[in-house]
Design an enzyme around this catalytic site. Structure first.
Site, short mmCIF file in Angstrom:
data_model
loop_
_atom_site.label_atom_id
_atom_site.label_comp_id
_atom_site.label_asym_id
_atom_site.label_seq_id
_atom_site.Cartn_x
_atom_site.Cartn_y
_atom_site.Cartn_z
N GLY A 21 0.77 -1.37 0.10
CA GLY A 21 0.38 -0.16 -0.07
C GLY A 21 0.49 0.63 -0.40
N ALA A 22 1.96 1.08 -1.20
CA ALA A 22 2.78 2.79 -0.43
C ALA A 22 2.63 3.69 -1.82
CB ALA A 22 4.37 1.40 -0.40
N ASN A 23 1.37 3.23 -2.14
CA ASN A 23 1.45 4.15 -3.58
C ASN A 23 0.78 5.68 -2.66
OD1 ASN A 23 -0.80 2.41 -3.00
ND2 ASN A 23 -2.33 4.11 -4.57
N ILE A 26 0.56 7.30 4.38
CA ILE A 26 2.29 7.13 5.07
C ILE A 26 2.51 5.99 4.67
CG2 ILE A 26 0.59 7.62 7.49
CD1 ILE A 26 0.03 4.61 8.22
N SER A 138 -3.90 -0.54 14.73
CA SER A 138 -4.79 0.91 14.86
C SER A 138 -4.63 0.86 16.33
CB SER A 138 -5.97 1.55 13.90
OG SER A 138 -6.19 2.35 14.60
N TYR A 164 -13.81 -3.10 11.54
CA TYR A 164 -12.31 -2.26 10.83
C TYR A 164 -11.98 -2.69 12.42
CZ TYR A 164 -8.83 1.36 10.56
OH TYR A 164 -7.64 1.58 10.88
#
Length: 299
Positions: A21-23, A26, A138, A164
């Site tokens: 998820g580096a696009n 954070i 989280s 979540y």
């Protein structure tokens, strides 16, 4: 005590890092910081075009590979296509409070992506990992409950935030059990976790802005959240600082909402070893992926 900053990231020349998820958010900042210190950084993203756009703004040795954590076939393909050692695996990608959605394998989207996708990816890559596995959780884990009777919200009316919170509690239980198993196997690999506090990312980007309540949520987050850079600091701290396996990093400010990174506590539910072991077993059954390292014989 010295406050951790990106300037304290050591030289990483010759090291290989994977960030899921580096696009954006954070994950993008963490990838940028690690590439800037000389690491070879692989952006593992669902949309390669968005990954390429993110990579274009980074300096250093950066590449993009497709990985859809909501599809176990994609996770397997990514792992099967990987060769060479991995010094740092950052399980960063995630979804937050989407409408009722199923993964390609039929799992509730948040549990399937945030937990099961990363569970499968980590175990498939683990024989090649030689450094550290960092999983982004989280503070919402405190509201979570692992409902083994209905992990995928098939028997109850779907509620986005409790789903979540369950997935984020699963992240911490996964880290704890991974740490235990790595220790038992005599592995030098460390498993750590981090949470960003309240950070301005695109996690809420799926919300319909025609809804007054959704607009209010987004406005509150944007008003009080810290930047993506500050939100990424606990992840980077958990990735490179001198911390023990099983550690959990987060901001040092009020309610861990913002501030400099430090080691923080977790809920009693996140420290339940029996639940962690049971969740691991169930996750193996659901994904078909098992822990690849053998335990060392007692001495």
């Amino acid at each position: 005590m010295t406050t951790f900053t990106t300037a304290q990231i050591p030289a990483l020349t010759g090291r290989t890092v994977i960030v899921t998820g580096a696009n954006s958010g954070i994950g993008r900042f963490a990838a940028t910081a690690l590439a800037g210190r000389g690491a070879r950084v692989v952006l593992a993203v669902r949309d390669p075009a968005k990954g390429a756009a993110a990579a274009a703004g980074m300096t250093g040795d950066v590449e993009v590979r497709r990985l859809d954590l909501a599809d176990l076939a994609s996770v397997r393909a990514f792992a099967e296509g990987w060769t060479g050692p991995i010094d740092l695996l950052i399980n960063n990608a995630g979804v937050m409070i989407p409408p009722p959605t199923r993964t390609a394998d039929g799992f509730e989207l948040q549990f399937g992506t945030n937990h099961l996708g990363h569970f499968a990816l980590t175990n498939l890559l683990l024989p090649q990992v030689r450094g550290r596995v960092v999983t982004v959780a989280s503070s919402a884990h405190r509201a979570g409950k692992i409902d083994f009777a209905d992990l995928n919200w098939e028997r109850r009316p779907y509620r986005a935030f409790p789903a979540y919170a369950q997935s984020k509690l699963a992240n911490l239980l996964f880290t704890a059990e991974l740490h235990r198993r790595l220790t038992e196997a005599g592995s030098p690999v460390l498993a750590t976790a981090a949470h960003p506090g309240l950070a301005a990312t695109n996690l809420l980007g799926h919300l319909d802005d025609r809804s007054r309540w959704n607009r209010l949520q987004t406005a509150v987050v944007n008003r009080f959240a810290q930047s993506e850079a500050d939100g990424a600091s606990p992840t980077l701290y958990a990735a490179v600082a001198d911390v023990p396996g099983g550690s959990y990093a987060g901001p040092d400010g009020l309610f861990e909402g913002r501030g400099a990174p430090k080691l923080v506590g977790r809920s009693k539910k996140a420290r339940d070893g029996a639940v962690a072991r049971r969740l691991w077993t169930v996750s193996e059954e659901l994904t078909g992926v098992t822990f690849p390292l053998a335990a060392q014989p007692a001495r």
